[in-house]
Write a protein that holds these residues in place. Structure first.
Motif, PDB file in Angstrom:
ATOM      1  N   ASP A  54       2.881  80.611 103.655  1.00 27.69           N
ATOM      2  CA  ASP A  54       2.102  79.870 103.245  1.00 27.69           C
ATOM      3  C   ASP A  54       1.095  80.111 102.038  1.00 27.69           C
ATOM      4  OD1 ASP A  54       2.940  77.417 105.209  1.00 27.69           O
ATOM      5  OD2 ASP A  54       1.346  77.678 106.237  1.00 27.69           O
ATOM      6  N   GLY A  55       0.238  81.585 102.068  1.00 24.90           N
ATOM      7  CA  GLY A  55      -0.926  81.755 101.209  1.00 24.90           C
ATOM      8  C   GLY A  55      -1.912  81.210 100.850  1.00 24.90           C
ATOM      9  N   THR A  56      -2.422  80.125 101.964  1.00 23.84           N
ATOM     10  CA  THR A  56      -3.329  79.316 101.433  1.00 23.84           C
ATOM     11  C   THR A  56      -4.887  80.090 101.139  1.00 23.84           C
ATOM     12  OG1 THR A  56      -4.311  78.774 104.442  1.00 23.84           O
ATOM     13  CG2 THR A  56      -2.818  77.063 103.273  1.00 23.84           C
ATOM     14  N   PHE A  57      -5.713  79.426 100.953  1.00 18.79           N
ATOM     15  CA  PHE A  57      -7.276  80.056 100.570  1.00 18.79           C
ATOM     16  C   PHE A  57      -7.361  80.926 101.691  1.00 18.79           C
ATOM     17  CE2 PHE A  57      -8.596  76.978 102.417  1.00 18.79           C
ATOM     18  CZ  PHE A  57      -9.572  77.179 103.761  1.00 18.79           C
ATOM     19  N   ILE A  58      -7.176  80.770 102.807  1.00 21.02           N
ATOM     20  CA  ILE A  58      -8.230  81.982 103.839  1.00 21.02           C
ATOM     21  C   ILE A  58      -7.291  83.347 104.010  1.00 21.02           C
ATOM     22  CG2 ILE A  58      -8.288  79.818 105.624  1.00 21.02           C
ATOM     23  CD1 ILE A  58      -5.858  80.825 107.731  1.00 21.02           C
ATOM     24  N   THR A  59      -6.939  83.522 103.141  1.00 19.32           N
ATOM     25  CA  THR A  59      -5.933  84.907 103.367  1.00 19.32           C
ATOM     26  C   THR A  59      -6.866  85.341 102.339  1.00 19.32           C
ATOM     27  OG1 THR A  59      -3.995  84.141 101.320  1.00 19.32           O
ATOM     28  CG2 THR A  59      -3.329  83.955 103.532  1.00 19.32           C
ATOM     29  N   ASP A  60      -7.340  85.023 101.274  1.00 22.34           N
ATOM     30  CA  ASP A  60      -8.196  85.336 100.358  1.00 22.34           C
ATOM     31  C   ASP A  60      -9.958  85.343 100.635  1.00 22.34           C
ATOM     32  OD1 ASP A  60      -6.049  85.717  98.684  1.00 22.34           O
ATOM     33  OD2 ASP A  60      -5.956  83.901  98.012  1.00 22.34           O
ATOM     34  N   ILE A  61     -10.346  85.352 101.669  1.00 23.14           N
ATOM     35  CA  ILE A  61     -11.384  85.522 102.065  1.00 23.14           C
ATOM     36  C   ILE A  61     -12.092  85.823 103.522  1.00 23.14           C
ATOM     37  CG2 ILE A  61     -11.884  82.766 101.093  1.00 23.14           C
ATOM     38  CD1 ILE A  61     -11.876  81.061 104.241  1.00 23.14           C
ATOM     39  N   VAL A  62     -10.719  87.237 104.012  1.00 18.20           N
ATOM     40  CA  VAL A  62     -10.477  87.832 105.200  1.00 18.20           C
ATOM     41  C   VAL A  62     -10.680  89.187 104.489  1.00 18.20           C
ATOM     42  CG1 VAL A  62      -9.963  86.215 107.411  1.00 18.20           C
ATOM     43  CG2 VAL A  62      -7.954  87.560 105.538  1.00 18.20           C
ATOM     44  N   GLU A  63     -11.318  89.968 105.189  1.00 15.81           N
ATOM     45  CA  GLU A  63     -11.037  91.598 104.633  1.00 15.81           C
ATOM     46  C   GLU A  63     -10.400  91.794 106.007  1.00 15.81           C
ATOM     47  OE1 GLU A  63     -10.990  94.306 102.338  1.00 15.81           O
ATOM     48  OE2 GLU A  63     -12.061  92.651 101.812  1.00 15.81           O
ATOM     49  N   PRO A  64      -9.307  93.146 105.346  1.00 18.94           N
ATOM     50  CA  PRO A  64      -8.306  93.067 104.027  1.00 18.94           C
ATOM     51  C   PRO A  64      -8.199  91.360 104.016  1.00 18.94           C
ATOM     52  CG  PRO A  64      -6.924  94.136 105.909  1.00 18.94           C
ATOM     53  CD  PRO A  64      -8.280  93.708 106.555  1.00 18.94           C
ATOM     54  N   LYS A  65      -7.409  91.485 102.797  1.00 24.74           N
ATOM     55  CA  LYS A  65      -7.493  89.985 102.227  1.00 24.74           C
ATOM     56  C   LYS A  65      -5.540  90.395 102.451  1.00 24.74           C
ATOM     57  CE  LYS A  65      -9.793  88.863  98.332  1.00 24.74           C
ATOM     58  NZ  LYS A  65      -9.814  88.620  96.845  1.00 24.74           N
ATOM     59  N   VAL A  66      -4.710  89.005 102.956  1.00 27.66           N
ATOM     60  CA  VAL A  66      -3.303  89.349 103.630  1.00 27.66           C
ATOM     61  C   VAL A  66      -2.586  88.752 102.410  1.00 27.66           C
ATOM     62  CG1 VAL A  66      -2.248  88.186 105.307  1.00 27.66           C
ATOM     63  CG2 VAL A  66      -4.487  88.090 105.431  1.00 27.66           C
ATOM     64  N   THR A  67      -1.304  89.889 102.429  1.00 30.98           N
ATOM     65  CA  THR A  67      -0.158  89.691 102.017  1.00 30.98           C
ATOM     66  C   THR A  67       0.434  88.664 102.434  1.00 30.98           C
ATOM     67  OG1 THR A  67      -0.204  92.287 101.457  1.00 30.98           O
ATOM     68  CG2 THR A  67       1.937  90.408 101.393  1.00 30.98           C
ATOM     69  N   ALA A  68       1.279  87.856 101.545  1.00 27.53           N
ATOM     70  CA  ALA A  68       1.573  86.314 101.961  1.00 27.53           C
ATOM     71  C   ALA A  68       2.310  85.905 101.291  1.00 27.53           C
ATOM     72  CB  ALA A  68       0.554  85.449 101.711  1.00 27.53           C
TER      73      ALA A  68
END
Length: 327
Positions: A269-283
């Protein structure tokens, strides 16, 4: 409160002339139009929108059916399609269907009764047989609802392939695979079948966890991750939708498993939540804004009495590499 008769009297015209102007249902001279507008302003008259819509059999409202708006994918989709439809002169009625078994049918009945002008459906619990009885504007998003209903979707087979090949490139030999329900005919299941095919071809061990089609809440996702991790399956890779992927990452970190050294994770999906965690999530990223734009274009065409340019629109997903994979 001033009524239409008061406006007509103040403007010195007939009630029918005022009605034609308000409802845009016939010719009104420019002189009469100016008099009516001046009278409406002087009397602080506001047309009865509900009555006008009933007369015109138009509400200016489009219902958007989603399973659960707390899901980041559907939250982003609603935000995007609301903006698109607003620019086309429509308002959105948000319909959350997962919490009520009869909600989908109730909202579709509103379409039959002219309460809404059209439906954009991201759900499919009623199936093609039910939708085939609806002779009103309906557009499906990531669902097959019948040959006569336009669908907007993504090339999920390509998305599943990108995820599988990336995990293999990262050296994964045993992968947790959280799958959507396979008993519902939906385009998105192609990502799971393609992902699994590539895993099998490359002799990669997988533990497939089948998710319920009608559960997208956090409590259920936490339980699903618990069940998968308690299975005893030793994994070095994870493929799942954003929220489950992040839950898996958190659990691994709590167990002192390093991300991405010990466990590689690819979300879908690659929604915004993948960028607000650490580490950021490959999607694998779905083009949600484009999905909304195409769905809005299709439904407004149907409401205008036109056929969509295409009955099936297939968009491309993309791969966003980040901190949960090595390469």
């Amino acid at each position: 409160m001033a009524g239409i008769k008061d406006v007509a009297k103040c403007a010195g015209v007939g009630v029918g002339t005022v009605s034609r102007m308000i409802n845009r249902s016939g010719y009104v001279s420019e002189e009469s139009r100016e008099k009516i507008q001046a009278a409406m302003k002087a009397l602080d008259y506001t047309p009865n929108e509900l009555a006008r819509n009933l007369y015109r059999k138009k509400s200016g409202i489009i219902a958007v059916l989603v399973p659960n708006v707390s899901n980041p994918f559907f939250a982003e989709f609603i935000d995007c399609i609301e903006e698109e439809l607003y620019m086309d002169g429509f308002k959105v009625m948000l319909c959350n269907t997962a919490k009520n078994a009869g909600a989908e049918a109730e909202y579709l009945d509103m379409l039959k009764r002219h309460i809404v002008d059209g439906v954009v459906s991201c759900v499919s619990s009623l199936g093609e047989e039910y939708y085939s009885t609806i002779k009103k504007p309906v557009v499906a998003v990531d669902r097959y609802l019948g040959d006569n209903i336009p669908v907007v979707t993504v090339d999920h087979r390509e998305g599943g392939r990108m995820a599988a090949e990336l995990l293999i490139q990262n050296g994964c030999r045993s992968v947790l695979h959280f799958r959507g329900a396979g008993d519902i005919d939906t385009p998105y299941y192609d990502r799971h079948s393609e992902f699994q095919r590539i895993m099998d071809e490359n002799n990669i061990k997988t533990y497939c966890y089948d998710l319920a089609w009608d559960r997208m809440d956090s409590e259920y996702y936490i339980k699903a991750v618990d069940d998968a991790m308690q299975s005893g399956f030793a994994f070095d890779g994870v493929f799942a939708v954003d929220r489950i992927a992040i839950e898996c990452m958190n659990r691994c970190l709590k167990r002192n498993r390093r991300i991405p050294e010990d466990v590689k994770i690819v979300a879908y999906d690659g929604t915004f939540i993948t960028d607000i965690v650490e580490p950021k999530v490959t999607a694998v990223v779905q083009p949600i804004e484009l999905l909304a734009k195409e769905a809005a274009k299709a439904i407004t065409s149907l409401i205008a009495g036109k056929n969509p340019e295409k009955m099936k629109v297939v968009l491309k997903a993309s791969l966003k590499k980040s901190g949960t994979t090595l390469v």
